[in-house]
Design a protein around this motif. Structure first.
Motif, short mmCIF file in Angstrom:
data_model
loop_
_atom_site.label_atom_id
_atom_site.label_comp_id
_atom_site.label_asym_id
_atom_site.label_seq_id
_atom_site.Cartn_x
_atom_site.Cartn_y
_atom_site.Cartn_z
N MET A 147 -4.81 20.09 -6.12
CA MET A 147 -4.87 20.19 -4.66
C MET A 147 -6.17 19.59 -4.12
O MET A 147 -6.18 18.87 -3.11
N THR A 148 -7.28 19.86 -4.80
CA THR A 148 -8.58 19.37 -4.33
C THR A 148 -8.67 17.85 -4.41
O THR A 148 -9.16 17.21 -3.48
N ILE A 149 -8.19 17.25 -5.51
CA ILE A 149 -8.31 15.79 -5.61
C ILE A 149 -7.36 15.09 -4.64
O ILE A 149 -7.68 14.00 -4.14
N VAL A 150 -6.23 15.71 -4.33
CA VAL A 150 -5.32 15.12 -3.34
C VAL A 150 -5.98 15.15 -1.96
O VAL A 150 -5.95 14.15 -1.23
N MET A 151 -6.58 16.27 -1.61
CA MET A 151 -7.21 16.37 -0.30
C MET A 151 -8.50 15.55 -0.24
O MET A 151 -8.82 14.98 0.81
N SER A 152 -9.23 15.47 -1.35
CA SER A 152 -10.46 14.68 -1.36
C SER A 152 -10.17 13.19 -1.18
O SER A 152 -11.02 12.45 -0.67
N ALA A 153 -8.99 12.76 -1.60
CA ALA A 153 -8.63 11.34 -1.46
C ALA A 153 -8.58 10.92 0.01
O ALA A 153 -8.69 9.74 0.32
N GLN A 154 -8.45 11.90 0.90
CA GLN A 154 -8.42 11.57 2.32
C GLN A 154 -9.76 10.99 2.81
O GLN A 154 -9.80 10.31 3.84
N ILE A 155 -10.83 11.27 2.07
CA ILE A 155 -12.13 10.73 2.47
C ILE A 155 -12.11 9.21 2.45
O ILE A 155 -12.74 8.54 3.27
N THR A 156 -11.37 8.62 1.50
CA THR A 156 -11.23 7.16 1.46
C THR A 156 -10.69 6.65 2.77
O THR A 156 -11.26 5.74 3.40
N GLY A 157 -9.57 7.22 3.20
CA GLY A 157 -8.96 6.75 4.44
C GLY A 157 -9.83 7.01 5.65
O GLY A 157 -9.96 6.15 6.53
N PHE A 161 -4.42 7.80 -6.00
CA PHE A 161 -4.05 8.35 -4.70
C PHE A 161 -5.00 7.90 -3.60
O PHE A 161 -4.62 7.84 -2.43
N SER A 162 -6.23 7.54 -3.97
CA SER A 162 -7.17 7.00 -2.98
C SER A 162 -6.65 5.69 -2.40
O SER A 162 -6.87 5.39 -1.22
N TRP A 163 -5.95 4.91 -3.21
CA TRP A 163 -5.36 3.67 -2.72
C TRP A 163 -4.22 3.95 -1.76
O TRP A 163 -3.97 3.16 -0.83
N ALA A 183 2.26 7.75 -15.88
CA ALA A 183 3.15 6.72 -15.32
C ALA A 183 3.09 6.70 -13.80
O ALA A 183 3.06 5.63 -13.18
N TRP A 184 3.05 7.90 -13.18
CA TRP A 184 2.93 7.96 -11.73
C TRP A 184 1.66 7.25 -11.25
O TRP A 184 1.68 6.50 -10.27
N SER A 185 0.55 7.49 -11.93
CA SER A 185 -0.72 6.86 -11.53
C SER A 185 -0.62 5.34 -11.61
O SER A 185 -1.06 4.62 -10.70
N ILE A 186 -0.02 4.84 -12.69
CA ILE A 186 0.11 3.39 -12.86
C ILE A 186 1.02 2.80 -11.79
O ILE A 186 0.71 1.75 -11.19
N VAL A 187 2.15 3.45 -11.52
CA VAL A 187 3.08 2.95 -10.51
C VAL A 187 2.43 2.94 -9.13
O VAL A 187 2.57 1.97 -8.37
N ILE A 188 1.70 4.00 -8.80
CA ILE A 188 1.02 4.05 -7.51
C ILE A 188 0.02 2.92 -7.38
O ILE A 188 -0.08 2.25 -6.33
N PHE A 207 0.29 0.18 -4.46
CA PHE A 207 -0.60 0.34 -3.31
C PHE A 207 -1.86 -0.51 -3.36
O PHE A 207 -2.46 -0.76 -2.31
N VAL A 208 -2.29 -0.96 -4.53
CA VAL A 208 -3.48 -1.84 -4.56
C VAL A 208 -3.21 -3.15 -3.82
O VAL A 208 -3.98 -3.53 -2.92
#
Length: 267
Positions: A69-79, A155-157, A244-249, A253-254
């Motif tokens: 949960m924390t890393i998903v929400m922290s990824a918002q800092i990128t945006g 997820f940051s991407w 696999a999810w990380s690689i596909v994302i 998205f890159v």
């Protein structure tokens, strides 16, 4: 210096800039350090006092979910950072410099990984204090942390793509909140997804957040034999599916974020 070396050097420079920006911004620094501590203590002592699990404490079951949960929400800092830079005209200044176009996005996402290392380390230390333990080998535990950080980078991407499409901090924050809360709460982060009613169960079972949480629990050994194993395919193969999810994302998205960035700076 060839193009690749230039892109790497510029990306490192931008990453250092953003890391310094986080260190000097009390609100962002609070999100990196204080928010994970609050999450661990709040959910462990409030939910943990009301929920019983056979064969293990709720705190041990919960902490991998708090990590995710924390890393998903922290990824918002990128945006959020990208939309702020767009509004302030920072991209226009970068455009006048002899730097690689991909350096801004690469540097921003790498700096977020550094931030997430701090967040995950903080949560792990606080978790150890409140009773969380790793019951697997050091190699499996290390793989668990690598998996979490890889997903956070990917997820940051996603958030970078959304930010470059929306272009304003206020709109981005609203959309990111609307997406991130269902993504994390409609999962197995806090309760077993098998206990969810009706159509919510398959949605939670195929949610990439659920897969990541299940993989983290397996790699940290936070699973009780008394709790029935999940039956959904992604959860039965949680570790490889999470990678696999990380690689596909990243594959999706890159290039999408890079294209939107080039369009933004060309205006």
């Amino acid at each position: 210096m060839n193009t690749l070396q230039m892109a790497v050097a510029d990306g490192v420079t931008i990453a250092k800039r953003n890391a310094l920006k986080i260190r000097r911004a009390p609100d962002l620094l609070g999100g990196v350090i204080m928010l994970p501590i609050v999450f661990v203590l709040l959910f462990t002592y409030i939910f943990g006092s009301m929920i019983d699990l056979p064969g293990m404490s709720y705190g041990e079951y919960l902490l991998p979910g708090i990590f995710v949960m924390t890393i998903v929400m922290s990824a918002q800092i990128t945006g959020y950072t990208l939309t702020q830079d767009l509004q302030k005209g920072i991209f226009d200044r970068f455009r006048t410099l002899p730097m690689s176009p991909s350096a801004v996005l690469t540097g921003q996402t790498v700096s977020d990984v550094i931030m997430n290392v701090t967040s995950v380390t903080t949560m792990a230390l606080v978790g150890l204090i409140v009773g969380w333990r790793v019951h697997t080998s050091p190699l499996e535990a290390a793989l668990g942390f690598v998996m979490l950080l890889l997903f956070s980078y990917a997820f940051s991407w996603v958030t970078a793509t959304v930010a470059l499409a929306l272009r304003t901090p206020e709109t981005f924050n609203n959309v990111a909140t609307i997406v991130s809360f269902p993504l994390t709460f409609l999962s197995n982060a806090f309760v077993d997804s098998a206990r969810l009613p009706g159509a919510l169960r398959p949605i939670a079972e195929w949610n990439p957040v659920s897969t990541l949480v299940q993989a983290a629990r397996e790699l940290f050994g936070n699973i009780s034999p008394a709790i029935p194993a999940p039956t959904a395919w992604p959860l039965r193969h949680a570790v490889p599916v999470s990678f696999a999810w990380s690689i596909v994302i990243l594959i999706v998205f890159v290039p999408l974020a890079t294209r939107l960035y080039k369009r933004a700076v060309s205006r």
